[in-house]
Structure formats: structure tokens, C-alpha cells
Design a protein around this motif. Structure first.
Motif, mmCIF file in Angstrom:
data_model
loop_
_atom_site.group_PDB
_atom_site.id
_atom_site.type_symbol
_atom_site.label_atom_id
_atom_site.label_comp_id
_atom_site.label_asym_id
_atom_site.label_seq_id
_atom_site.Cartn_x
_atom_site.Cartn_y
_atom_site.Cartn_z
ATOM 1 N N MET A 157 10.347 33.814 8.490
ATOM 2 C CA MET A 157 9.683 34.434 9.650
ATOM 3 C C MET A 157 8.172 34.554 9.440
ATOM 4 O O MET A 157 7.399 34.405 10.379
ATOM 5 C CB MET A 157 10.269 35.825 9.912
ATOM 6 C CG MET A 157 11.633 35.838 10.537
ATOM 7 S SD MET A 157 11.667 35.313 12.260
ATOM 8 C CE MET A 157 11.081 36.784 13.094
ATOM 9 N N ILE A 158 7.763 34.866 8.188
ATOM 10 C CA ILE A 158 6.321 35.022 7.998
ATOM 11 C C ILE A 158 5.646 33.690 7.679
ATOM 12 O O ILE A 158 4.471 33.655 7.322
ATOM 13 C CB ILE A 158 5.977 36.068 6.916
ATOM 14 C CG1 ILE A 158 6.514 35.642 5.556
ATOM 15 C CG2 ILE A 158 6.487 37.443 7.295
ATOM 16 C CD1 ILE A 158 5.876 36.416 4.413
ATOM 17 N N LEU B 81 13.625 37.685 18.556
ATOM 18 C CA LEU B 81 12.600 37.806 17.508
ATOM 19 C C LEU B 81 12.557 36.556 16.640
ATOM 20 O O LEU B 81 11.483 36.097 16.253
ATOM 21 C CB LEU B 81 12.869 39.018 16.619
ATOM 22 C CG LEU B 81 12.457 40.389 17.123
ATOM 23 C CD1 LEU B 81 12.362 41.360 15.982
ATOM 24 C CD2 LEU B 81 11.128 40.317 17.848
ATOM 25 N N GLN B 82 13.742 36.008 16.330
ATOM 26 C CA GLN B 82 13.778 34.798 15.509
ATOM 27 C C GLN B 82 13.054 33.653 16.212
ATOM 28 O O GLN B 82 12.466 32.795 15.568
ATOM 29 C CB GLN B 82 15.225 34.382 15.215
ATOM 30 C CG GLN B 82 16.021 35.422 14.427
ATOM 31 C CD GLN B 82 15.605 35.517 12.968
ATOM 32 O OE1 GLN B 82 15.305 34.517 12.330
ATOM 33 N NE2 GLN B 82 15.563 36.721 12.427
ATOM 34 N N GLY B 85 9.358 34.299 15.877
ATOM 35 C CA GLY B 85 8.972 33.942 14.513
ATOM 36 C C GLY B 85 9.059 32.451 14.235
ATOM 37 O O GLY B 85 8.694 32.002 13.157
ATOM 38 N N VAL B 87 11.703 30.652 13.774
ATOM 39 C CA VAL B 87 12.842 30.220 12.970
ATOM 40 C C VAL B 87 13.903 29.579 13.861
ATOM 41 O O VAL B 87 14.592 28.650 13.462
ATOM 42 C CB VAL B 87 13.417 31.410 12.165
ATOM 43 C CG1 VAL B 87 14.686 31.025 11.441
ATOM 44 C CG2 VAL B 87 12.373 31.903 11.164
ATOM 45 N N ARG B 106 6.202 28.781 12.735
ATOM 46 C CA ARG B 106 6.540 29.960 11.941
ATOM 47 C C ARG B 106 5.300 30.717 11.510
ATOM 48 O O ARG B 106 4.216 30.162 11.421
ATOM 49 C CB ARG B 106 7.325 29.532 10.708
ATOM 50 C CG ARG B 106 8.686 29.016 11.083
ATOM 51 C CD ARG B 106 9.488 28.675 9.858
ATOM 52 N NE ARG B 106 10.800 28.202 10.292
ATOM 53 C CZ ARG B 106 11.753 27.802 9.474
ATOM 54 N NH1 ARG B 106 11.544 27.829 8.168
ATOM 55 N NH2 ARG B 106 12.909 27.397 9.940
ATOM 56 N N GLY B 107 5.516 32.000 11.219
ATOM 57 C CA GLY B 107 4.458 32.790 10.607
ATOM 58 C C GLY B 107 3.386 33.255 11.573
ATOM 59 O O GLY B 107 2.308 33.627 11.153
ATOM 60 N N ALA B 109 3.848 35.830 13.558
ATOM 61 C CA ALA B 109 4.023 37.270 13.757
ATOM 62 C C ALA B 109 4.395 37.919 12.435
ATOM 63 O O ALA B 109 5.088 37.323 11.621
ATOM 64 C CB ALA B 109 5.129 37.516 14.786
ATOM 65 N N TYR B 111 6.584 40.599 10.355
ATOM 66 C CA TYR B 111 7.999 40.846 10.593
ATOM 67 C C TYR B 111 8.512 41.963 9.709
ATOM 68 O O TYR B 111 8.194 42.034 8.531
ATOM 69 C CB TYR B 111 8.772 39.553 10.335
ATOM 70 C CG TYR B 111 10.266 39.648 10.514
ATOM 71 C CD1 TYR B 111 10.812 40.134 11.697
ATOM 72 C CD2 TYR B 111 11.131 39.228 9.508
ATOM 73 C CE1 TYR B 111 12.181 40.199 11.864
ATOM 74 C CE2 TYR B 111 12.499 39.289 9.667
ATOM 75 C CZ TYR B 111 13.029 39.778 10.858
ATOM 76 O OH TYR B 111 14.381 39.840 11.021
ATOM 77 N N PRO B 113 12.269 43.402 8.966
ATOM 78 C CA PRO B 113 13.689 43.247 9.273
ATOM 79 C C PRO B 113 14.447 44.579 9.216
ATOM 80 O O PRO B 113 13.899 45.602 8.814
ATOM 81 C CB PRO B 113 14.188 42.293 8.194
ATOM 82 C CG PRO B 113 13.232 42.438 7.069
ATOM 83 C CD PRO B 113 11.934 42.944 7.623
ATOM 84 N N GLN B 115 17.037 45.439 7.321
ATOM 85 C CA GLN B 115 17.061 45.883 5.930
ATOM 86 C C GLN B 115 15.644 45.699 5.396
ATOM 87 O O GLN B 115 14.993 44.734 5.745
ATOM 88 C CB GLN B 115 18.036 45.031 5.110
ATOM 89 C CG GLN B 115 19.461 45.018 5.642
ATOM 90 C CD GLN B 115 20.100 46.387 5.591
ATOM 91 O OE1 GLN B 115 19.808 47.159 4.679
ATOM 92 N NE2 GLN B 115 20.929 46.713 6.575
ATOM 93 N N GLN B 184 -1.171 38.544 10.470
ATOM 94 C CA GLN B 184 -0.846 38.355 11.889
ATOM 95 C C GLN B 184 -1.114 39.640 12.662
ATOM 96 O O GLN B 184 -0.868 40.732 12.161
ATOM 97 C CB GLN B 184 0.634 37.983 12.054
ATOM 98 C CG GLN B 184 1.066 36.757 11.264
ATOM 99 C CD GLN B 184 1.604 37.106 9.896
ATOM 100 O OE1 GLN B 184 1.468 38.212 9.415
ATOM 101 N NE2 GLN B 184 2.233 36.120 9.255
#
Lengths: 260, 286
Positions: A157-158, B81-82, B85, B87, B106-107, B109, B111, B113, B115, B184
Motif C-alpha cells: 500500500m505504501i 482503500l486497496q 492504494g 494494490v 501504489r504508494g 496514500a 496507510y 491498517p 492491525q 503522502q
């Protein structure tokens, strides 16, 4: 861990060994077992004190061979794991073959290796590398593939690159698994060295054992076996020490849980 | 001096050879919102087993706006969200960041998660700088920034500690800092408090509220907790059951800075009741 706890853990196996030695000593004299069949523990200890000077050279030769073979085995094992992990197609193609290859007994390959690579150090090193690299590769591949999905998704994601994901996440994540492979490989490597010396050598503990076997000096063979056990333990402990040093974060975790 | 020319002046996000295939939505607008999702559709799988998760979702996030997305579980909130992002790719539609199409990039934003996903072998400060480090920013500067911020959120004494020594709430604070300090300017938070107990959760809500009000960033916040969404957000999008559509866009009228006591005010309670009913109808309509 207090000394009392340590003693609590150590006395049952220690007691078992002492009992076993007493039984062995008593049995050899009670049944009049000849020395060339089974020497008594006392006899082995006295033989060790006589021949240790000669054995130092052989032990050193074996240790050197082991360390070289183990070192090469570790490098190859980790490289193979890394490559197979990064290229999934290769993993798919080669992983089953890798497992199949472990069904070939190394001792059966020995004569072949001598035909191909001669009596020099190369065929001996190959034997050790063959027994070492497999446990390392399998353990490392398992560790790399088992990377935590949430952390992996976070890195994606990053915008982390494939290389960053490997070096910053997958590799450190796989370290505990890699070390469990290294522990196994470390003890295997001594075995590999002994086998290699049986096949072709003019020095080392394996060679010494063959020599004493033809002279029916069973007591000396036992001394050599004791040294082999000691070497295995030393290799194992070295890896455990290295592991504790590399994976400090996990050790403190255990300590914390133990302390509660 | 170059003469103003459409092809150089007007940066196209896709190769110009595809010019003929471009939809109108692929072109940036000068006054575009910070983040815009246009007509997003998404399905997983193929044939009879195909699962249609998103149907024509459009939403906008302005610069410095806190936007929450709530909806029944399984409505594809995380999938959204994915896609932001990069993904996952939408089957159809465009994700525009500052007027540029970023589908599959990618990258873009920061993020956070569900967890905390802190790396156990990194100390707390090393974890905080991870997003910056991955983006290639100078390490020394990042570490200094991390120290300042850890002190600010009173986690300074844990700088050198490892994540397992921290409580769940503290770990989430670290995970939030990691996102906040990343390069970001858009932050995506995916149900960040759902694994916490009720008390820690409300504590974390006011913590986040305070930090965010002092450092306004564009935020997309996923939650299924209505009160949390109302307390934190400027705008709430309510999603429907699968395939998800936007049921309603709610502008939250309360003034900032907000305080926790807000949840007891009659207007807050009324709005909460309305949203609860809206979601309850949707869940029972399943």
C-alpha cells in the motif's frame, strides 16, 4: 533463569546419563565383554587421555573441513532459497525435484563424486554442502513464504518495491525459520564431514575411525565418536548464540512471557 | 521560450497513442478535488462465481477534509482503500488524486491498517520512520521527526522499545504516526480502532481527533462505528450492501474543534439515530 531452575531442568537427563554409564561399566566387567567388542567407559576415558595429542590434528582437520563445507552450504542454501522465492515459476519447477533429491543417500553418491571430482578436497566439500543446503533452503523458503499478510499488504500500500519488501520485511521475518534450518544443517555438517573422510581422506576423524576399525581398536573409535558428538554440540551452540544475537527482539519477547 | 502547446502544457497521465480511447474522466480539471473516485466498479472472480462488490461508487475528498466511509460488513469498504492504494485495480472508473488518474499506482496514500502491523524486529522509532524510509527520505531527518512526534504523543520513553512491549492502543498510535509522517499527504485509515476494547477505542478517538485537528490532512477513514464516524468526520458516505453503492452522503455540521462531550448533544444524537436507522434498514434488507 535462576541456578535452581537451571538445575531443575538439567538433573533428570544428567542423572540418566550417569546411570547409563554405571550400568555400562558394570555390564562390561560382569559379563566379561572383551575390549575389542565393547570397551568400558573407564577404558575409553583412559584411552582418550593417552591418544589426545594424536587426535588434536585429526580433530582440527575435521573441524576445518566442516566449517568450510558448512559455510559454502549456508551461502548456497540461502541463495537458492532467495532465488526460488523471488521467481515463483522456478520454485514451482524445482522445489519438488529438490525434495526428491533428498531421497538419494549421500553415502551412495560418494564413489560417484570421486570419479567426477577426484580424491581432493572438492568431492569432500560437495558431500558436506549436499547435506547442509537442503535443510537451510527448505526452512528459508518456508519462512519467506510465511510472511505476515498484513505487513506485506502494508508495504504494498505504501508503494514499497519488490526489493524493499524482500530486504525490509520478508528476510527479517524469515530469520527465525532460517535459524532453525541452520541449527539442523550445523549438526548435519559434522556428519557430512565424517562421511566425506570415510570416502577419501588421509586425515580427520573419519579417517582415524577407519584406521582404528581395521586395527579393532574399538576404544579409540569410541574416543573419536565422543569428539564428533562434542563438535556437533559446539556447532549447534554457536548457531544458537548467533541466533540470540540476531533475533534479540524475539528473545526479549520470550523473557517477558517467562517473567510473568 | 516554448510556445504554449496542448501536448506539453497539458500533461496526459496515459501515453498519447491511446488518445482516441480516452474517456472524458481521464483528463484532470484545474479545480479538481484532492481525491476523487469516479464511477468505481469492481467484481471478484469470473463467470457464475463472480462476486459483484462495487457498483458505481463516486466520492470526493477535499484538501484537509476528514471523510468517513461506513457501511454493512462485506460492503467492500476495505477493497475501496486497496484501490486507492493501488494494490487492487477497479474494473471500471477512475481514481483521481490532485487531478491525476492514479489507478494502480501504489504508494500515493499513507496507510494505517486494522492491525497495527508494526515490524517486531524494529524499535518504535524505526517503525515510525518506515514509510519515509521506503520512500527514500534521509534517515537522520526522519528519526529526528519521529523523536519529536513520539514525545508529542507521550511515547517518547518507548523510542527504543520493541512493539510487543506496548499495549494495543499505543501500538495503534505508533501505526498512525508512521502513516502521518510518511511523505503522502492523503491518509487512508482502515478501521484502525476496531480491534481495541471500548474504553481504549473512545480514548483513541479523541486522541486522533486532537492530533488531526492540529494537523489537517485529507483522510479517508473506514469504520462501521457510527458514533466514531460522526465525531471525527466532515463528511460521511454511507455504503449499501453488496454490490455497494453510495446510499447517502452526510455532511457533519458540528463545529471544530470538537470535544468528546459532543456525543451527548441532542443534534448529535438525532444524526446518529438517523444513520443507525439507515444502516439497520440496509442490513435487514439483505
Amino acid at each position: 533463569m535462576s541456578i535452581r531452575d537451571w538445575w531443575k531442568g538439567i538433573w533428570p537427563p544428567l542423572g540418566a546419563v550417569v546411570l547409563f554409564l554405571i550400568f555400562w561399566q558394570a555390564a562390561t566387567s560382569f559379563f566379561h565383554i572383551e575390549d575389542w567388542i565393547l570397551p568400558s567407559p573407564a577404558r575409553i576415558v583412559s584411552e582418550a587421555s593417552h591418544s589426545y595429542e594424536r587426535l588434536i590434528g585429526h580433530t582440527w582437520a575435521t573441524l576445518q573441513l566442516t566449517l568450510e563445507g558448512f559455510g559454502i552450504g549456508v551461502v548456497i542454501g540461502l541463495l537458492v532459497a532467495g532465488i526460488l522465492h523471488v521467481i515463483p515459476f522456478l520454485r514451482q519447477a524445482l522445489y519438488p525435484l529438490l525434495i526428491l533429491s533428498q531421497n538419494i543417500p549421500v553415502i551412495a553418491l560418494g564413489p560417484l563424486l570421486i570419479i567426477w571430482f577426484g580424491f581432493g578436497i572438492l568431492s569432500k566439500l560437495i558431500v558436506i554442502v549436499l547435506v547442509c543446503f537442503f535443510p537451510i533452503t527448505v526452512a528459508a523458503l518456508g519462512g519467506l513464504a510465511g510472511t505476515d499478510r498484513t505487513m506485506l499488504n502494508y508495504m504494498q500500500m505504501i508503494g514499497a518495491s519488490r526489493g524493499q519488501i524482500f530486504w525490509k520485511l520478508e528476510l527479517p521475518y524469515s530469520l527465525p525459520a532460517v535459524f532453525s534450518g541452520l541449527r539442523i544443517a550445523a549438526t548435519y555438517s559434522i556428519m557430512g564431514a565424517i562421511i566425506a573422510e570415510w570416502i577419501s581422506s588421509d586425515q580427520g576423524l573419519g579417517y582415524y575411525m577407519l584406521l582404528q576399525q581395521s586395527a579393532f581398536r574399538t576404544d579409540r573409535m569410541f574416543v573419536a565418536i565422543l569428539i564428533v558428538i562434542a563438535l556437533s554440540l559446539v556447532m549447534f551452540s554457536l548457531i544458537v548464540l548467533l541466533e540470540h544475537w540476531c533475533i534479540r527482539w524475539q528473545r526479549t519477547n520470550h523473557e517477558r512471557q517467562g517473567g510473568r | 521560450m516554448k510556445s504554449p502547446n496542448l501536448s506539453t502544457d497539458h500533461k496526459s497521465p496515459v501515453p498519447s497513442s491511446n488518445f482516441a480511447n480516452l474517456a472524458l474522466s481521464d483528463f484532470p480539471k484545474p479545480d479538481a478535488p484532492f481525491l476523487e473516485l469516479r464511477h468505481i466498479r469492481k467484481a471478484f472472480g469470473k463467470g457464475k462465481k463472480q462476486l459483484h462488490v462495487m457498483d458505481n461508487i463516486s466520492l470526493t475528498v477535499q484538501e484537509g477534509e476528514f471523510v468517513s466511509i461506513i457501511g454493512p460488513s462485506g460492503s467492500g469498504k476495505s477493497t475501496l482503500l486497496q484501490m486507492i492504494g493501488g494494490v487492487l485495480l477497479p474494473d471500471d472508473g477512475a481514481i483521481m488524486l490532485q487531478g491525476k488518474r492514479i489507478n494502480g499506482q501504489r504508494g500515493r496514500a499513507g496507510y494505517m491498517p486494522q492491525q497495527p502491523a508494526l515490524f517486531p524486529w524494529r524499535t518504535i522509532e524505526q517503525n515510525v520512520v518506515l514509510a519515509r524510509e521506503t520512500a527514500g527520505l534521509p534517515q537522520q531527518e526522519s528519526l529526528e521527526l519521529a523523536r519529536v512526534w513520539l514525545d508529542k504523543v507521550s511515547l517518547g520513553e518507548f523510542r527504543q522499545a520493541y512493539p510487543h512491549m506496548l499495549s494495543g492502543g499505543m501500538q495503534q498510535r505508533v501505526a498512525f504516526l508512521r502513516a502521518l509522517l510518511g511523505p503522502q499527504s492523503l491518509l487512508c485509515l482502515d478501521e484502525p480502532f476496531s480491534a481495541l476494547d471500548a474504553f481504549t477505542r473512545s480514548e483513541m478517538q479523541s486522541w486522533l481527533l486532537r492530533i488531526w485537528e492540529e494537523n489537517r490532512r485529507s483522510v479517508v477513514f473506514i469504520t462501521h462505528h457510527i458514533e466514531e464516524a460522526l465525531l471525527l468526520s466532515d463528511t460521511i458516505y454511507v455504503l449499501s450492501n453488496r454490490p455497494a453503492r453510495v446510499l447517502e452522503r452526510v455532511e457533519v455540521p458540528f463545529e471544530r474543534p470538537r470535544r468528546e462531550e459532543l456525543v451527548d448533544s441532542p443534534s448529535f444524537i438525532a444524526l446518529r439515530r438517523r444513520l443507525t436507522e439507515l444502516l439497520r434498514e440496509e442490513v435487514s434488507a439483505k
